[in-house]
Design a protein around this motif. Structure first.
Motif, PDB file in Angstrom:
ATOM      1  N   THR A  16      -2.781   5.057  -8.083  1.00 22.59           N
ATOM      2  CA  THR A  16      -2.201   5.538  -6.834  1.00 22.59           C
ATOM      3  C   THR A  16      -2.332   4.509  -5.714  1.00 22.59           C
ATOM      4  O   THR A  16      -3.013   3.491  -5.859  1.00 22.59           O
ATOM      5  CB  THR A  16      -2.872   6.851  -6.402  1.00 22.59           C
ATOM      6  N   GLN A  17      -1.692   4.821  -4.598  1.00 27.23           N
ATOM      7  CA  GLN A  17      -1.636   3.876  -3.486  1.00 27.23           C
ATOM      8  C   GLN A  17      -3.034   3.463  -3.008  1.00 27.23           C
ATOM      9  O   GLN A  17      -3.278   2.296  -2.709  1.00 27.23           O
ATOM     10  CB  GLN A  17      -0.859   4.483  -2.313  1.00 27.23           C
ATOM     11  N   ILE A  74      -7.071  -0.452 -15.027  1.00 22.66           N
ATOM     12  CA  ILE A  74      -6.175  -0.839 -13.944  1.00 22.66           C
ATOM     13  C   ILE A  74      -6.928  -0.755 -12.625  1.00 22.66           C
ATOM     14  O   ILE A  74      -7.757   0.137 -12.424  1.00 22.66           O
ATOM     15  CB  ILE A  74      -4.908   0.048 -13.922  1.00 22.66           C
ATOM     16  N   SER A  75      -6.663  -1.690 -11.741  1.00 22.98           N
ATOM     17  CA  SER A  75      -7.283  -1.690 -10.421  1.00 22.98           C
ATOM     18  C   SER A  75      -6.322  -2.380  -9.452  1.00 22.98           C
ATOM     19  O   SER A  75      -5.344  -3.004  -9.876  1.00 22.98           O
ATOM     20  CB  SER A  75      -8.633  -2.411 -10.430  1.00 22.98           C
ATOM     21  N   ARG A  76      -6.610  -2.261  -8.165  1.00 29.40           N
ATOM     22  CA  ARG A  76      -5.745  -2.908  -7.185  1.00 29.40           C
ATOM     23  C   ARG A  76      -6.563  -3.373  -5.996  1.00 29.40           C
ATOM     24  O   ARG A  76      -7.620  -2.805  -5.694  1.00 29.40           O
ATOM     25  CB  ARG A  76      -4.631  -1.969  -6.731  1.00 29.40           C
ATOM     26  N   GLY A  99       0.785  -1.225   0.000  1.00 28.94           N
ATOM     27  CA  GLY A  99       0.000   0.000   0.000  1.00 28.94           C
ATOM     28  C   GLY A  99       0.814   1.270   0.000  1.00 28.94           C
ATOM     29  O   GLY A  99       0.259   2.354  -0.171  1.00 28.94           O
ATOM     30  N   ASN A 100       2.113   1.162   0.162  1.00 32.64           N
ATOM     31  CA  ASN A 100       2.971   2.344   0.133  1.00 32.64           C
ATOM     32  C   ASN A 100       3.357   2.767  -1.286  1.00 32.64           C
ATOM     33  O   ASN A 100       3.969   3.822  -1.461  1.00 32.64           O
ATOM     34  CB  ASN A 100       4.266   2.079   0.915  1.00 32.64           C
ATOM     35  N   TYR A 101       3.004   1.934  -2.266  1.00 31.15           N
ATOM     36  CA  TYR A 101       3.489   2.159  -3.621  1.00 31.15           C
ATOM     37  C   TYR A 101       2.365   2.416  -4.608  1.00 31.15           C
ATOM     38  O   TYR A 101       1.318   1.745  -4.579  1.00 31.15           O
ATOM     39  CB  TYR A 101       4.300   0.958  -4.098  1.00 31.15           C
ATOM     40  N   ALA A 102       2.591   3.393  -5.465  1.00 29.84           N
ATOM     41  CA  ALA A 102       1.800   3.493  -6.687  1.00 29.84           C
ATOM     42  C   ALA A 102       2.246   2.364  -7.603  1.00 29.84           C
ATOM     43  O   ALA A 102       3.427   1.991  -7.614  1.00 29.84           O
ATOM     44  CB  ALA A 102       2.018   4.841  -7.353  1.00 29.84           C
ATOM     45  N   MET A 103       1.300   1.829  -8.353  1.00 29.40           N
ATOM     46  CA  MET A 103       1.596   0.692  -9.214  1.00 29.40           C
ATOM     47  C   MET A 103       1.307   1.046 -10.666  1.00 29.40           C
ATOM     48  O   MET A 103       0.392   1.817 -10.959  1.00 29.40           O
ATOM     49  CB  MET A 103       0.765  -0.518  -8.799  1.00 29.40           C
TER      50      MET A 103
END
Length: 122
Positions: A52-53, A70-72, A30-34
């Motif tokens: 974004t994070q 894109i999704s996370r 969760g600290n990183y944009a992907m």
């Protein structure tokens, strides 16, 4: 260090869909944009999409807008790229990337996966 492993690539006919996944391990996801980048044979690696994070903001390169999503899922340490309406020109190795902020320049990306091949037949 962040370790990234992509999956979900394959061979698909034009007009088809694929969902790529990238699972991270190591430091807090969760600290990183992907982001996702791709590289076709004989071409430079290019930006595709980023998130974004928190997942609250996404960015796409113009030709992919409306076709790629894109999704996370931070609970699963995974970022996804849904590829719809695929075209032969989308054939490339797709790479997952992590950075502290959204970055569209490959040289500025500190962490990369090894890539997953997407091949679109006509």
């Amino acid at each position: 260090q962040v370790q990234l492993v992509e999956s979900g690539g394959g061979l698909v006919q034009a007009g088809g869909s694929l969902r790529l996944s990238c699972t991270a391990s190591g430091r807090t996801f969760g600290n990183y944009a992907m982001g996702w980048f791709r590289q076709a044979p004989g071409k430079e690696r290019e930006f595709v999409a980023a998130i974004t994070q928190s997942g609250g903001f996404t960015q796409y390169v113009d030709p992919m807008k409306g076709r790629f999503t894109i999704s996370r899922d931070n609970a699963k340490n995974t970022v996804y790229l849904l590829l719809n309406s695929l075209e032969p020109e989308d054939t490339a190795v797709y790479y997952c990337a992590a950075a502290v902020r959204i970055t569209t320049t490959p040289k500025a990306i500190p962490y990369w996966g090894r890539g997953t091949q997407v091949t679109v037949s006509s």
